[in-house]
Design a protein around this motif. Structure first.
Motif, PDB file in Angstrom:
ATOM      1  N   GLY A   1       1.077  -0.979   0.119  1.00  0.00           N
ATOM      2  CA  GLY A   1       0.085  -0.142  -0.381  1.00  0.00           C
ATOM      3  C   GLY A   1       0.719   1.253  -0.122  1.00  0.00           C
ATOM      4  N   PHE A   2       1.696   1.485   0.460  1.00  0.00           N
ATOM      5  CA  PHE A   2       2.576   2.040   0.279  1.00  0.00           C
ATOM      6  C   PHE A   2       3.733   2.105   0.380  1.00  0.00           C
ATOM      7  N   GLY A   3       4.435   1.421  -0.437  1.00  0.00           N
ATOM      8  CA  GLY A   3       5.912   0.983  -0.876  1.00  0.00           C
ATOM      9  C   GLY A   3       7.344   0.969  -0.467  1.00  0.00           C
ATOM     10  N   LEU A   4       6.655   0.739   0.743  1.00  0.00           N
ATOM     11  CA  LEU A   4       7.679   0.517   1.889  1.00  0.00           C
ATOM     12  C   LEU A   4       8.452  -1.239   1.861  1.00  0.00           C
ATOM     13  N   PHE A   5       9.195  -1.548   1.106  1.00  0.00           N
ATOM     14  CA  PHE A   5       9.587  -2.740   0.275  1.00  0.00           C
ATOM     15  C   PHE A   5      10.365  -3.361   1.641  1.00  0.00           C
ATOM     16  N   PRO A   6       9.955  -4.526   1.998  1.00  0.00           N
ATOM     17  CA  PRO A   6      11.252  -5.254   3.351  1.00  0.00           C
ATOM     18  C   PRO A   6      12.453  -5.490   2.890  1.00  0.00           C
ATOM     19  N   CYS A   7      13.422  -5.108   3.451  1.00  0.00           N
ATOM     20  CA  CYS A   7      14.754  -5.931   3.301  1.00  0.00           C
ATOM     21  C   CYS A   7      15.036  -7.013   4.457  1.00  0.00           C
ATOM     22  N   GLU A   8      15.711  -7.694   4.227  1.00  0.00           N
ATOM     23  CA  GLU A   8      16.114  -8.706   4.269  1.00  0.00           C
ATOM     24  C   GLU A   8      15.300  -9.203   6.055  1.00  0.00           C
ATOM     25  N   MET A   9      16.898  -8.121   6.773  1.00  0.00           N
ATOM     26  CA  MET A   9      15.920  -8.749   8.249  1.00  0.00           C
ATOM     27  C   MET A   9      14.465  -8.312   8.487  1.00  0.00           C
ATOM     28  N   CYS A  10      13.836  -7.368   7.370  1.00  0.00           N
ATOM     29  CA  CYS A  10      12.712  -7.474   7.720  1.00  0.00           C
ATOM     30  C   CYS A  10      11.438  -8.570   7.639  1.00  0.00           C
ATOM     31  N   TRP A  11      12.204  -9.382   6.647  1.00  0.00           N
ATOM     32  CA  TRP A  11      12.207 -10.845   5.872  1.00  0.00           C
ATOM     33  C   TRP A  11      11.749 -11.455   7.170  1.00  0.00           C
ATOM     34  N   TRP A  12      13.150 -11.607   7.819  1.00  0.00           N
ATOM     35  CA  TRP A  12      14.031 -12.767   9.165  1.00  0.00           C
ATOM     36  C   TRP A  12      11.749 -12.374  10.357  1.00  0.00           C
ATOM     37  N   GLN A  13      11.974 -10.798  10.650  1.00  0.00           N
ATOM     38  CA  GLN A  13      10.987 -10.865  11.222  1.00  0.00           C
ATOM     39  C   GLN A  13       9.302 -11.379  11.675  1.00  0.00           C
ATOM     40  N   ARG A  14       9.152 -11.874   9.661  1.00  0.00           N
ATOM     41  CA  ARG A  14       8.431 -12.634   9.626  1.00  0.00           C
ATOM     42  C   ARG A  14       7.642 -13.897  10.293  1.00  0.00           C
ATOM     43  N   TYR A  15       8.943 -14.392   9.212  1.00  0.00           N
ATOM     44  CA  TYR A  15       8.641 -16.076   9.775  1.00  0.00           C
ATOM     45  C   TYR A  15       8.323 -16.375  10.986  1.00  0.00           C
ATOM     46  N   PRO A  16       9.168 -15.883  11.618  1.00  0.00           N
ATOM     47  CA  PRO A  16       8.162 -16.304  13.612  1.00  0.00           C
ATOM     48  C   PRO A  16       6.924 -15.753  13.693  1.00  0.00           C
ATOM     49  N   HIS A  17       6.875 -14.902  13.089  1.00  0.00           N
ATOM     50  CA  HIS A  17       4.936 -14.388  12.824  1.00  0.00           C
ATOM     51  C   HIS A  17       4.066 -15.648  11.928  1.00  0.00           C
ATOM     52  N   PHE A  18       4.530 -15.813  11.253  1.00  0.00           N
ATOM     53  CA  PHE A  18       4.681 -17.002  10.100  1.00  0.00           C
ATOM     54  C   PHE A  18       3.990 -18.532  10.706  1.00  0.00           C
ATOM     55  N   ALA A  19       4.933 -18.518  11.460  1.00  0.00           N
ATOM     56  CA  ALA A  19       4.731 -20.271  12.533  1.00  0.00           C
ATOM     57  C   ALA A  19       3.533 -19.530  14.003  1.00  0.00           C
ATOM     58  N   ALA A  20       4.115 -18.749  14.599  1.00  0.00           N
ATOM     59  CA  ALA A  20       2.447 -17.849  15.697  1.00  0.00           C
ATOM     60  C   ALA A  20       1.067 -17.960  14.755  1.00  0.00           C
TER      61      ALA A  20
ATOM     62  N   ALA B   1      16.130  -5.071 -12.656  1.00  0.00           N
ATOM     63  CA  ALA B   1      16.674  -3.574 -13.437  1.00  0.00           C
ATOM     64  C   ALA B   1      15.743  -2.862 -12.314  1.00  0.00           C
ATOM     65  N   ALA B   2      14.276  -2.917 -12.255  1.00  0.00           N
ATOM     66  CA  ALA B   2      13.009  -2.345 -11.707  1.00  0.00           C
ATOM     67  C   ALA B   2      13.030  -2.360 -10.241  1.00  0.00           C
ATOM     68  N   ALA B   3      13.171  -3.777  -9.478  1.00  0.00           N
ATOM     69  CA  ALA B   3      13.316  -2.845  -7.851  1.00  0.00           C
ATOM     70  C   ALA B   3      14.205  -2.558  -7.067  1.00  0.00           C
ATOM     71  N   PRO B   4      13.283  -2.175  -6.062  1.00  0.00           N
ATOM     72  CA  PRO B   4      14.573  -1.157  -4.960  1.00  0.00           C
ATOM     73  C   PRO B   4      15.548  -1.992  -4.560  1.00  0.00           C
ATOM     74  N   ILE B   5      16.384  -1.319  -4.210  1.00  0.00           N
ATOM     75  CA  ILE B   5      17.524  -1.560  -2.932  1.00  0.00           C
ATOM     76  C   ILE B   5      16.770  -1.096  -1.661  1.00  0.00           C
ATOM     77  N   VAL B   6      16.832  -2.425  -0.844  1.00  0.00           N
ATOM     78  CA  VAL B   6      16.809  -2.221   0.482  1.00  0.00           C
ATOM     79  C   VAL B   6      17.668  -2.466   1.153  1.00  0.00           C
ATOM     80  N   ARG B   7      18.170  -1.054   1.867  1.00  0.00           N
ATOM     81  CA  ARG B   7      19.180  -1.585   3.536  1.00  0.00           C
ATOM     82  C   ARG B   7      18.494  -1.379   4.213  1.00  0.00           C
ATOM     83  N   CYS B   8      19.204  -2.739   5.512  1.00  0.00           N
ATOM     84  CA  CYS B   8      18.944  -2.873   6.390  1.00  0.00           C
ATOM     85  C   CYS B   8      18.345  -1.844   7.846  1.00  0.00           C
ATOM     86  N   ASP B   9      19.898  -0.763   7.448  1.00  0.00           N
ATOM     87  CA  ASP B   9      20.737   0.201   8.237  1.00  0.00           C
ATOM     88  C   ASP B   9      19.726   1.168   7.995  1.00  0.00           C
ATOM     89  N   VAL B  10      19.319   1.215   7.285  1.00  0.00           N
ATOM     90  CA  VAL B  10      18.313   3.131   6.987  1.00  0.00           C
ATOM     91  C   VAL B  10      16.908   2.430   7.492  1.00  0.00           C
TER      92      VAL B  10
END
Length: 155
Positions: free
Chosen positions: A27-46, A107-116
């Motif tokens: 909805g807002f274009g805030l694409f997940p970084c690698e560590m954002c994905w890491w946070q989602r996995y336990p929620h799927f398990a939960a 080429a169209a994919a945004p690069i998402v940094r974990c430290d920002v």
């Protein structure tokens, strides 16, 4: 609160946080970084454990497992927030493609940094909010599960 309320929290918390993550992403274009994905996995398990608690016995165990998974996501979020705030270095290169669909056109994919932090509210990033909500919710669920088991043993 009863065990049923703990079960409902074990479903509502990960569903709400995952829903918020996907609304932020799509909805807002805030694409997940690698560590954002890491946070989602336990929620799927939960979410799975919370649903199992409605149908499988012992319900307290499934509910407690959901609570532990939610806390795990929160702890990953706390680590990620620390990386965003510059308190410590991350353990990854922290650049990823925006989504699975974008893999077809890198080429169209945004690069998402974990430290920002791409977004914050009251100075707290999304990872920080995940830390706060997940840890508080998971501890509440665990507390209710243990309280329920203690009551049953007393009877």
């Amino acid at each position: 609160m009863s065990l049923m309320q703990a079960k409902l929290l074990a479903i509502a918390i990960p569903a709400g946080l995952l829903g918020g993550a996907y609304i932020s992403q799509y909805g807002f274009g805030l694409f997940p970084c690698e560590m954002c994905w890491w946070q989602r996995y336990p929620h799927f398990a939960a979410l799975g454990a919370g649903l199992f608690s409605l149908f499988l016995k012992p319900a307290q165990v499934w509910t407690a497992l959901a609570g532990l998974a939610i806390i795990s996501s929160g702890l990953i979020g706390g680590f990620h927030a620390g990386v965003e705030y510059g308190w410590w270095d991350g353990i990854t290169g922290c650049a990823t493609l925006g989504s699975a669909v974008d893999v077809m056109n890198p080429a169209a994919a945004p690069i998402v940094r974990c430290d920002v932090a791409p977004w914050s509210l009251f100075g707290i990033s999304l990872a920080g909010w995940n830390f706060l909500f997940s840890c508080a919710g998971g501890i509440t669920i665990l507390g209710l599960s243990v309280k329920r088991v203690s009551k049953e043993r007393a009877l």
